[in-house]
Structures are given as C-alpha cells and as structure tokens.
Design a protein around this motif. Structure first.
Motif, PDB file in Angstrom:
ATOM      1  N   UNK A 177       0.748  -1.119   0.015  1.00 43.21           N
ATOM      2  CA  UNK A 177       0.046   0.132  -0.158  1.00 43.21           C
ATOM      3  C   UNK A 177       0.863   1.290   0.102  1.00 43.21           C
ATOM      4  N   UNK A 178       1.691   1.438   1.114  1.00 42.78           N
ATOM      5  CA  UNK A 178       2.324   2.553   1.226  1.00 42.78           C
ATOM      6  C   UNK A 178       3.404   2.678   0.053  1.00 42.78           C
ATOM      7  N   UNK A 179       4.123   1.995  -0.512  1.00 42.72           N
ATOM      8  CA  UNK A 179       4.748   2.305  -1.675  1.00 42.72           C
ATOM      9  C   UNK A 179       4.153   2.569  -3.007  1.00 42.72           C
ATOM     10  N   UNK A 180       3.049   2.076  -2.962  1.00 47.56           N
ATOM     11  CA  UNK A 180       2.378   2.321  -4.180  1.00 47.56           C
ATOM     12  C   UNK A 180       1.909   3.820  -4.365  1.00 47.56           C
ATOM     13  N   UNK A 181       1.256   4.127  -3.255  1.00 46.56           N
ATOM     14  CA  UNK A 181       0.896   5.518  -3.035  1.00 46.56           C
ATOM     15  C   UNK A 181       2.129   6.465  -3.367  1.00 46.56           C
ATOM     16  N   UNK A 182       3.158   6.385  -2.529  1.00 50.04           N
ATOM     17  CA  UNK A 182       4.244   7.179  -2.899  1.00 50.04           C
ATOM     18  C   UNK A 182       4.663   6.902  -4.458  1.00 50.04           C
ATOM     19  N   UNK A 183       4.628   6.056  -5.056  1.00 51.46           N
ATOM     20  CA  UNK A 183       4.922   5.900  -6.466  1.00 51.46           C
ATOM     21  C   UNK A 183       4.256   6.626  -7.358  1.00 51.46           C
ATOM     22  N   UNK A 206      -0.612  -0.127  11.550  1.00 52.34           N
ATOM     23  CA  UNK A 206       0.467  -0.073  10.197  1.00 52.34           C
ATOM     24  C   UNK A 206      -0.127   0.697   9.077  1.00 52.34           C
ATOM     25  N   UNK A 207      -1.710   0.303   8.933  1.00 53.48           N
ATOM     26  CA  UNK A 207      -2.188   0.682   7.569  1.00 53.48           C
ATOM     27  C   UNK A 207      -2.649   2.062   7.746  1.00 53.48           C
ATOM     28  N   UNK A 208      -3.441   2.460   8.898  1.00 53.79           N
ATOM     29  CA  UNK A 208      -4.259   3.928   8.850  1.00 53.79           C
ATOM     30  C   UNK A 208      -3.448   5.130   8.156  1.00 53.79           C
ATOM     31  N   UNK A 209      -2.231   5.182   8.631  1.00 53.99           N
ATOM     32  CA  UNK A 209      -1.435   6.351   8.234  1.00 53.99           C
ATOM     33  C   UNK A 209      -1.445   6.779   6.618  1.00 53.99           C
ATOM     34  N   UNK A 210      -1.310   5.756   5.931  1.00 55.16           N
ATOM     35  CA  UNK A 210      -1.210   5.953   4.574  1.00 55.16           C
ATOM     36  C   UNK A 210      -2.578   6.401   3.966  1.00 55.16           C
ATOM     37  N   UNK A 211      -3.785   5.915   4.901  1.00 55.30           N
ATOM     38  CA  UNK A 211      -4.974   6.531   4.397  1.00 55.30           C
ATOM     39  C   UNK A 211      -5.631   7.874   4.922  1.00 55.30           C
ATOM     40  N   UNK A 212      -4.433   8.333   5.648  1.00 54.48           N
ATOM     41  CA  UNK A 212      -5.010   9.526   6.645  1.00 54.48           C
ATOM     42  C   UNK A 212      -4.167  10.661   6.425  1.00 54.48           C
TER      43      UNK A 212
END
Lengths: 217, 217
Positions: free
Chosen positions: B105-111, B162-168
């Motif tokens: 999730x996180x690397x994809x959003x950054x990419x 681990x997940x929520x930061x990427x969504x918020x």
C-alpha cells in the motif's frame, strides 16, 4: 499440503529458498512470465487478488506478501527456526532488517527504476533525491555487513531471506553495479555457497545463473 | 525508558497510536519539519542512519522501521497484545494485512505521487500502470473492510496501526479522494472514534485535525 506458486525471475524465489532452508515438505508450482510484456500470466494473476508473487497455498488458505508468508511458514511449519525470539540479544536487529527489506530497500530500488524510465535526466528532482537515498541505503547495508556475516548477526535468518532478492535477481530488471560495496558482494558469495540457496535457485529458475556478482549478467 | 521520537505529520504517528493502545509508559519527543522544504530537521536525521521516521529509543537501543518497532513494542513491552498468535484462526489475515501496509500500500501511493510530479500526462506509462494498481489495491482493501470491521477480523490489531497512516495523514502530502470506497471511510470513522487514537493524534500533532474524511482538508 503446502504449495508454493513461483513466478519465474520474481521475488517468490525468497519463499523457495525459505522452504529449502527449513527443509519443508512442499510442492513447487512454476509459472513463466508472458513473453510479450514479462508480466505474470493470467493463471498466476488469478491465484490471489493482488496478482503478484509470491503466493502460498496451504489447504484452503491463499496467502500473499513475502513478509507474511515468511512469518507464517516459520511459525506454523518451521518451529520458529530462522526467526529470532523476543528477549534474544539480536531480536531488534532481526526485526529491523526483516522489515527494512520491503519497507525501505525494495521500494527504493523500484522507485529509482520507474523514475529513470520516465525521465533519466538531471532535471528529474525526485530521481536525484532517490539516487541520494539509494547511496545512503546501500552504505548502511555495507556497514552492517562489515559488522556481522548475516543481517541479524552470526546466523542466517529470515531477514536475509527477505533482503537478498533485491540484491540479486531483481538486478536483471533494474541493473545496478554493486562494485562500490565489497561487504555486500562478500555477503552474496556467502549466500551463494549455501546448499539450500543453491537448491532453491536451481528449482525455482533452472535457466538462470544466480546474479551474485558486482555487475548483473 | 522508552522514548518515541515523533516527526510531525509523519508515519511515526503509528507508534504514538500503538503506545496509547497498549497503555505503555513512554516519553514522546516531538520534532517539527523544516519550514523551507518540509523535510526532517538535522536533529531528527541524526537519530538513526536512515534519517527517517519513526525512531524509538529504549536504553541504548535505537530502532527504526515502523514494522520493526511495532513488533518490538508488542513483544517486549506489550505482552503480545494487538498481535495475533500462531494457531489462532485470524493469524494469516493478521500477517497479510500487517505486511501489506508497507509492502504494497504505502510504496504504491508514494510511487503514484513521484511519477505524477515528474510527468502527470497520459504519456507516462509507468504512472498509468501505477494508477491501475492503485485502484486494484483500494478495491481489495474496500472488499476486506466489507467483510470485517478491522483488517484481521473483529478486533483492532497492529495490522490496522500499520495501515491507517497511508489512508489519513499521508493524504496531506499526496491528496487523493476516498469517496469511491465507503467501507474504507466507515473504517476510518471507527478508528477516529477510538479514545487511544484520539489521544495519540492530539499528542502527536495537536495542530492537525485527523484526516478521516473522503477529501483531505
């Protein structure tokens, strides 16, 4: 019955290696990349919602994500071997390098690759920043491998199994030169001498010579 | 003594939240981003070789990587709470979503973010591929959150942390709209109602209203 679905020349080689190090009884199903675009074939993508390697099946369970599969196999089929237990001195090092592999190293190398494809020039500011970070990351790994033969200390652990693909087979897709990092190269030679690693690479990709040297061939 | 070094508006908020959910005794040191480039200040970069958030110190130990810090705190200070143990029915789901957070999730959003910065046009083939993958990843997360209130099942675990930061909070840097995903939005409302999450966000970034809605504000 454990079945490991291995996509050729992909990070699912990590799990083949893990199974060989743990001496697990598993079935290996190999899938070849499409010849037109080098992506996974439709039957691989159908295995799991994400459509990416690795995929493990264990009875009705279908599991993706390298980190999840490593922990699952070690804890449910491997008696905890190749992990470090809480309270042991190398527990923090083990955790750090295990999570560093997919949390920092792998996404960074992919990021450099994608940014270079779009615009390899000096004007690409995100690319220049990613290259600086690449050097920092590899310097840190180099330093660690001057302190200890394996990432968590004296013994191979799942932290190494998570890390090595990015330094070896992945260089077929995103070539980069490891000459500046002699400790990393010596580490790859140690890995390449392990019987379980050699068996795994032979079973996973018999057409491929493990990419252990400074310049990928 | 546990000291959590929190860089403002960064993924170290995960660890503040974890400490609050576990009820740990910890010291919180806050660091503000530089006003000129929004990066970490020199005193934060000096804490750890990678120079990135989060960083935890525990006596002589200096530990980075969100995933490593989560596992370390849960196993050595949290009596294993907020993790799922091997053998429990939700163990594979827990592992999958825990590793999915930083592995996918996180690397994809950054990419997507970096590729858009370099060339936001339709001619940027890696960007178009990353956007397709973004939709697949969010659809899969949406489906999961229609099956269970939290990622591992009925209870909050470290997989959610681990997940929520990427969504918020991450949407402040890489804005994207969550309107197409009602289950994800309902999940964020459940998270936002948790007293430990509210305490954590207030302590970590008192200047920030948690970014829980469809469109970041």
């Amino acid at each position: 019955m454990l079945t490991l679905h291995h996509l050729g020349h992909s990070q699912s080689e990590r799990i083949v290696w893990l199974c060989e190090e743990l001496g697990l009884d598993y079935e290996l199903k190999r899938y070849q990349r499409r010849s037109d675009n080098r992506l996974a074939p439709p039957e691989y993508k159908a295995l799991h919602p994400m459509g990416t390697a690795p995929v493990l099946t264990d009875g009705d369970l279908v599991l993706g994500e390298s980190g999840a599969i490593c922990e699952y196999l070690i804890q449910t089929h491997g008696n905890g071997r190749l992990a470090v237990k809480p309270g042991e001195p190398s527990f923090p090092d083990y955790l750090y390098w295990f999570h560093f592999a997919n949390g920092t190293l792998q996404p960074l190398v992919l990021q450099v690759r994608y940014l270079e494809r779009v615009d390899p020039s000096d004007k690409n500011a995100p690319l220049q920043a990613a290259k600086d970070r690449f050097n920092l990351v590899f310097s840190t790994l180099e330093k660690r491998l001057g302190e200890a033969p394996y990432l968590a200390g004296n013994e191979l652990t799942a932290a190494d199994i998570m890390t090595v693909f990015t330094l070896t087979t992945m260089r077929l897709f995103k070539p980069y030169d490891l000459s500046p990092w002699p400790n990393i190269l010596a580490y790859l030679q140690r890995i390449g001498a392990r019987p379980a690693y050699r068996r795994a690479m032979q079973k996973a990709d018999p057409d491929l010579t493990p990419v252990l040297g400074a310049v990928p061939k």
